[in-house]
Design an enzyme around this catalytic site. Sequence first.
Site, PDB file in Angstrom:
ATOM      1  N   CYS A 115     -62.862  16.071 -41.431  1.00 38.10           N
ATOM      2  CA  CYS A 115     -61.843  15.026 -41.403  1.00 38.10           C
ATOM      3  C   CYS A 115     -60.508  15.687 -41.718  1.00 38.10           C
ATOM      4  CB  CYS A 115     -62.177  13.870 -42.350  1.00 38.10           C
ATOM      5  SG  CYS A 115     -62.143  14.249 -44.109  1.00 38.10           S
TER       6      CYS A 115
ATOM      7  N   ARG B  54     -63.741  10.891 -46.017  1.00 39.63           N
ATOM      8  CA  ARG B  54     -64.825  10.668 -45.060  1.00 39.63           C
ATOM      9  C   ARG B  54     -65.836  11.807 -45.010  1.00 39.63           C
ATOM     10  NH1 ARG B  54     -60.825   9.538 -40.140  1.00 39.63           N
ATOM     11  NH2 ARG B  54     -59.735  11.161 -41.310  1.00 39.63           N
TER      12      ARG B  54
ATOM     13  N   ASP C 240     -60.134   5.841 -41.737  1.00 40.56           N
ATOM     14  CA  ASP C 240     -59.754   6.638 -42.898  1.00 40.56           C
ATOM     15  C   ASP C 240     -59.477   5.687 -44.060  1.00 40.56           C
ATOM     16  OD1 ASP C 240     -58.804   8.406 -44.771  1.00 40.56           O
ATOM     17  OD2 ASP C 240     -57.436   9.426 -43.395  1.00 40.56           O
TER      18      ASP C 240
END
Length: 153
Positions: A3, A9, A119
């Site tokens: 990420c 994440r 996100d």
Amino acid sequence: MVCLGNICRSPLAEGLLRKKVRENDLNWTIESAGTNGYHTGEAPHHLSQKVAKCNGIDISEQISRRFIAKDFEQYDIIYVMAQDVFNDVKNITGDAFDKNKIKFFLDEIHPGKNLDVPDPWYGDEEGYHDVYKIIDETCDAIIKNYIITKEPR
């Protein structure tokens, strides 16, 4: 698992997939990284840690690292969490970019759609719980898809 910052994440995905790999007695190496390097050396975001812990997973010992081109040599699959991450990976790796090794994480449950994992950094705790559920479902699919085919996808 890649990420942007490797604190929200991808640490959740790393922790979840590691747990499922152990439960299925698979011999996989699971790691995560971020493309921007802003959080290199840091532990996962406190809300990622909290949500993981609420679900019986401790990710507190993970340390953020930056994605590097050599990751394509070391790993069979590079899962990206979003389109901007895909673009960053492509820029970071240059000639080392291997389109056969990179996949959008959510393509495991939505093949070919190249969808982004939201996100949670920009929201409240509920967003982290929502992302956890998405990642959990996707990790189940990764295991199921592997067991069905008996080879890494």
